[in-house]
Design an enzyme around this catalytic site. Structure first.
Site, PDB file in Angstrom:
ATOM      1  N   GLU A  61      -7.720   2.257  -4.187  1.00 49.11           N
ATOM      2  CA  GLU A  61      -8.563   2.037  -3.023  1.00 49.11           C
ATOM      3  C   GLU A  61      -9.486   3.245  -2.843  1.00 49.11           C
ATOM      4  O   GLU A  61      -9.017   4.385  -2.785  1.00 49.11           O
ATOM      5  CB  GLU A  61      -7.701   1.849  -1.768  1.00 49.11           C
ATOM      6  N   ASP A  78     -12.234   0.395   0.451  1.00 53.96           N
ATOM      7  CA  ASP A  78     -11.424   0.587   1.656  1.00 53.96           C
ATOM      8  C   ASP A  78     -12.315   0.895   2.857  1.00 53.96           C
ATOM      9  O   ASP A  78     -13.442   1.371   2.713  1.00 53.96           O
ATOM     10  CB  ASP A  78     -10.446   1.733   1.416  1.00 53.96           C
ATOM     11  N   ASN A  99      -4.477   5.051  -2.561  1.00 53.91           N
ATOM     12  CA  ASN A  99      -5.751   5.591  -2.076  1.00 53.91           C
ATOM     13  C   ASN A  99      -6.206   6.768  -2.954  1.00 53.91           C
ATOM     14  O   ASN A  99      -5.388   7.625  -3.329  1.00 53.91           O
ATOM     15  CB  ASN A  99      -5.606   6.072  -0.627  1.00 53.91           C
ATOM     16  N   GLU A 151      -6.842  -4.858   7.685  1.00 48.84           N
ATOM     17  CA  GLU A 151      -5.847  -3.844   8.046  1.00 48.84           C
ATOM     18  C   GLU A 151      -5.627  -3.854   9.558  1.00 48.84           C
ATOM     19  O   GLU A 151      -6.482  -4.308  10.325  1.00 48.84           O
ATOM     20  CB  GLU A 151      -6.321  -2.457   7.627  1.00 48.84           C
ATOM     21  N   GLU A 206       0.866  -1.199   0.000  1.00 49.26           N
ATOM     22  CA  GLU A 206       0.000   0.000   0.000  1.00 49.26           C
ATOM     23  C   GLU A 206       0.890   1.232   0.000  1.00 49.26           C
ATOM     24  O   GLU A 206       1.849   1.330   0.782  1.00 49.26           O
ATOM     25  CB  GLU A 206      -0.923   0.024   1.220  1.00 49.26           C
TER      26      GLU A 206
END
Length: 810
Positions: A682, A712, A650, A769, A595
């Site tokens: 995401e 997400d 993201n 996560e 990520e």
């Protein structure tokens, strides 16, 4: 037959013709002069009568004596001078009397009587002229022929004057011919009635012989011819002048008729009321529209009315109270008296909402023209436009422009009265959800109902305006805090209510921020800004719906503005950098991807967490630029790695709301050469819900490039199954908040188990996560989770590939 025989046997033909010509000329001249005498003015008429009498008198006399010279009795006839002159005088005087009667009369009988008098003059002159003949012997008479001659003279002369006075184009020549016949009939019938067989010549002093008579006749004939020619010239000139005058009069009459008709049509059909007032102020000309405008009884004649009378009649017709009429008449008269002299216009409001515009235009001689227009529709339209320009179309509340005007006015009032002014910022809670779930029509209905309720609770010195969207502002002049709190309580009560309409049934609420003038600011923009700060604090606190401005809020706002400037500087100077957090398979421990995390060291402040600077970047507008940089930099790093691991980037809600994101992703892949299958974007469900149709359209276009899409922070926010159904996500990321107590808390474990089961049923892998302990990882393994990331598996940082090889060996 005796007359015919006498005429042809005892006369010289040439002289007979001359006598007839002289007679015709004098008769024509007489008829022409008779017409002039009838048309002449009273002072000039006797002159024309005298000239006509002389002309016809001399003509009769000349005709008689020319015929006497032409007569052949067998001896020479001499004449008594005195009787000859008397006969001439008789002809002139008596004819003058007949002409006078004709010119003074207006009927045919008057004209016939005048002609008969002239016929009598012919007979008397004839027989007096016969008496002037000096002969020896006795003259014998046929009394029947004498009577016939007199009767012929009377009748024919009467007919001649009637014809000449008729006014036709041939009346003068026809009248002259008939009068000539009258003279000739009297003379020749009278001569035929006389028997000269017993008479003979005589000589003596004082007598007039034929030669002298011929000279006199020649002279008189010349005069008659001259007068006749002059009369003809005069008559022709008169006819031409009369024709021109008649033509001009006809043209003028036609023109006047056309103008009158046009004026009548214009005044009748014009939309305005029109009135013409003379120098004395009296109405002389007006159209019916004037009375309609003033609502005055159409049967009422306004001619001669002045301004006061018109005002009074109009006020009475418009049902003005009797006690007000005289005062309003005085006011109207004073206003209009000035405009009458100088020119101008003024508008008046009458009953039933009618508005009239009265215009006055001075002519120059003290008179003036007034027009009245009904401008009610224009007046109402202007008021409506002015209202629309200063009020919100949907709610009818004042808009920002009107609010600013009232703001300045109320600040001045507060200064003048030494009071305070509260500035209130209002933002509806969860209003976007109303539009998204129930539609914009429902949202409009909610706004209108809330606006009505707010307006209903207002009192003097209070204002509520719609500033835009779901934002409202209010103003309140107050002296005590109790008065302000009571006002805020009314606003809060109107906003926190239940709305029921059709299929809609929901509760509304709002966050309220308050700033006070002059304590919290001395200008409009500062007060509004401070009220907004207080409102945002109220929105962020669950236990306060109303917040007052505090100076600490200003400090926080100032700090955010400074951070916004530093963010732009960092973006321009390339001061951001990327860190990567590993993502691994729960079952095998293999690395499945990384990520991408954004990092920033702010000068003078050190490391700043993304949770602190990302919201500020969204506020200041730098988020799109930062997002594009992150995508490009992450794709460039991943393209250089020796291992083809995926990277997860993201995407913010603001980025997802712009179609430019599609081009940004494509450009980053093209520029770096990264395989689209190695890129995963995401997005949060909150970002999608902001504009679901747009967001899903953009994600579909990006997924078509081969890029993966992950949802997400699943489990927080909406967690709507409809979102999962609407778009085929490639991965579900379980929010870190569920991992904190998953190993001890059965409820948390049940939620994780449910989400994992949902993923399996949809064939969508789930990544958890926030894994920070071996126990948490073991729970995920037992529950069948696919992937995980967290501090236990690897902290964010730069990638050292030798470390990755070592970790894989372990």
């Amino acid at each position: 037959m005796a007359i015919v025989d006498f005429f042809f046997q005892q006369h010289e033909p040439g002289l007979i013709v001359l006598a007839a010509v002289v007679c015709l000329i004098s008769a024509y001249t007489c008829m022409g002069l008779l017409r002039h005498a009838k048309r002449a003015a009273d002072k000039k008429r006797p002159i024309w009568i005298a000239i006509a009498a002389l002309t016809v008198g001399f003509g009769i006399w000349t005709t008689h004596f020319v015929a006497m010279v032409a007569f052949k009795p067998g001896f020479e006839i001499v004449y008594d001078i005195a009787l000859t002159l008397i006969s001439l005088l008789i002809a002139i005087v008596v004819c003058g009397a007949g002409i006078y009667v004709t010119t003074r009369g207006n009927t045919r009988w008057d004209h016939a009587l005048g002609g008969a008098v002239v016929g009598l003059a012919i007979s008397v002159m004839h027989y007096t002229g016969i008496s002037a003949s000096l002969m020896e012997g006795s003259l014998l008479w046929d009394h029947q022929l004498v009577g016939l001659s007199i009767l012929a003279g009377l009748v024919l002369s009467a007919v001649a004057f009637v014809v000449a006075s008729s006014g036709g184009s041939l009346s003068v020549p026809l009248g002259a011919i008939v009068l000539t016949l009258a003279i000739c009939a009297v003379h020749f019938t009278g001569m035929a009635a006389a028997d000269f067989s017993l008479c003979g010549p005589v000589e003596g002093a004082g007598e007039l012989d034929g030669f002298m008579l011929s000279l006199i006749i020649a002279l008189i004939s010349a005069v008659l011819v001259g007068v006749a020619v002059a009369s003809m010239v005069l008559e022709n000139a008169h006819f031409r002048r009369v024709a021109r005058e008649n033509e001009r009069e006809q043209r003028d009459a036609n023109r006047i008729g056309e103008v009158s008709k046009t004026l009548h049509l214009a005044m009748t059909n014009m939309a305005q009321g029109l009135g013409f007032f003379d120098a004395n102020g009296a109405l002389q000309l007006y159209n019916e529209r004037l009375k309609e405008m003033l609502m005055i009884d159409p049967r009422y004649d306004l001619t001669g009315a002045d301004l006061r009378e018109l005002c009074r009649l109009s006020l009475v017709s418009n049902n003005e109270p009797e006690e007000n009429i005289e005062a309003r008449v005085q006011t109207f008269h004073a206003e209009h008296s000035r405009l009458v002299k100088e020119g101008g216009q003024i508008e008046h409001q009458l009953g039933a909402g009618r508005v009239l515009r009265v215009s006055h235009s001075p002519v120059g001689d003290g008179s003036w023209v007034s027009t009245i227009d009904d401008v009610t529709e224009r007046y109402n339209s202007e008021r409506a436009i002015a209202h629309m320009a200063r009020h919100d179309v949907l709610t009818g509340l004042p808009n920002r422009s009107r609010f600013d005007e009232q703001f300045e006015t109320m600040m001045a009032t507060a200064d003048e009265k030494k009071t305070k002014l509260a500035v209130v910022a209002i933002d509806l809670d969860r209003f976007k959800e109303v539009n998204d779930i129930h539609g914009h029509a429902a949202g409009d209905m909610v706004l209108k109902q809330l606006a009505k309720r707010l307006n209903d609770v207002l009192r003097d010195g209070e204002v509520v305006a719609r500033i835009g969207g779901d934002e409202f502002s209010a103003l309140k002049l107050f002296s005590t805090m109790e008065g302000l709190r009571e006002f805020l309580g009314r606003l809060d009560g109107a906003l926190h209510t239940r709305i029921e309409a059709d299929d809609l049934n929901l509760s509304t609420g709002a966050s309220i921020g308050v700033a006070i003038y002059p304590v919290d600011g001395e200008d409009r923009s500062k007060l509004l800004s401070n009220a907004d700060l207080a409102m945002y604090r109220a929105k962020g606190e669950f236990d306060h719906r109303i917040c007052y401005y505090e100076r600490e809020m200003d400090e926080l706002a100032r700090e955010r503005r400074e951070m916004g400037r530093d963010i732009w500087t960092a973006l321009e100077s390339n001061a951001f950098y990327l860190a990567y957090q590993v993502q691994k398979s729960v079952l095998t421990g293999e690395i499945t991807g990384y990520e991408v995390l954004l990092r920033w060291v702010r000068p003078g402040h050190g490391q700043v967490a993304p949770a602190d600077f990302i919201p500020v970047a969204e506020e200041c507008g730098a988020i799109n630029g930062i997002g594009a940089w992150v995508l490009r930099a992450a794709c460039a790093d991943a393209a250089a790695w020796p291992q083809p691991h995926k990277i997860a980037v993201n995407i913010s809600a603001i980025q997802l709301g712009s179609f430019d994101l599609i081009d940004t992703v494509k450009q980053a892949l093209d520029d770096t050469g990264l395989d689209p299958k190695r890129l995963e974007l995401e997005v949060t469900e909150t970002a999608i819900i902001a504009d679901k149709s747009r967001a899903l359209h953009i994600l579909t276009a990006i997924r078509a490039m081969g890029v993966s899409i992950a949802i997400d922070d699943f489990g927080t926010g909406y967690s709507s199954l409809d979102t999962l159904r609407s778009f085929p996500f490639d991965k579900i990321k379980l929010d870190r908040s569920f991992m904190n107590e998953v190993e001890q808390n059965e409820q948390s474990k049940a939620i994780v188990r449910a989400i994992l089961a949902l993923g399996r049923s949809l064939s969508v892998p789930v990544l958890a996560e926030g894994v920070e302990t071996p126990a948490q990882l073991e729970v995920l393994r037992l529950e069948g989770c696919n992937e995980a990331q967290g501090f236990f598996l690897g902290r964010p940082g730069f990638i050292a590939w030798e470390d990755e090889v070592g970790a894989a060996a372990q």
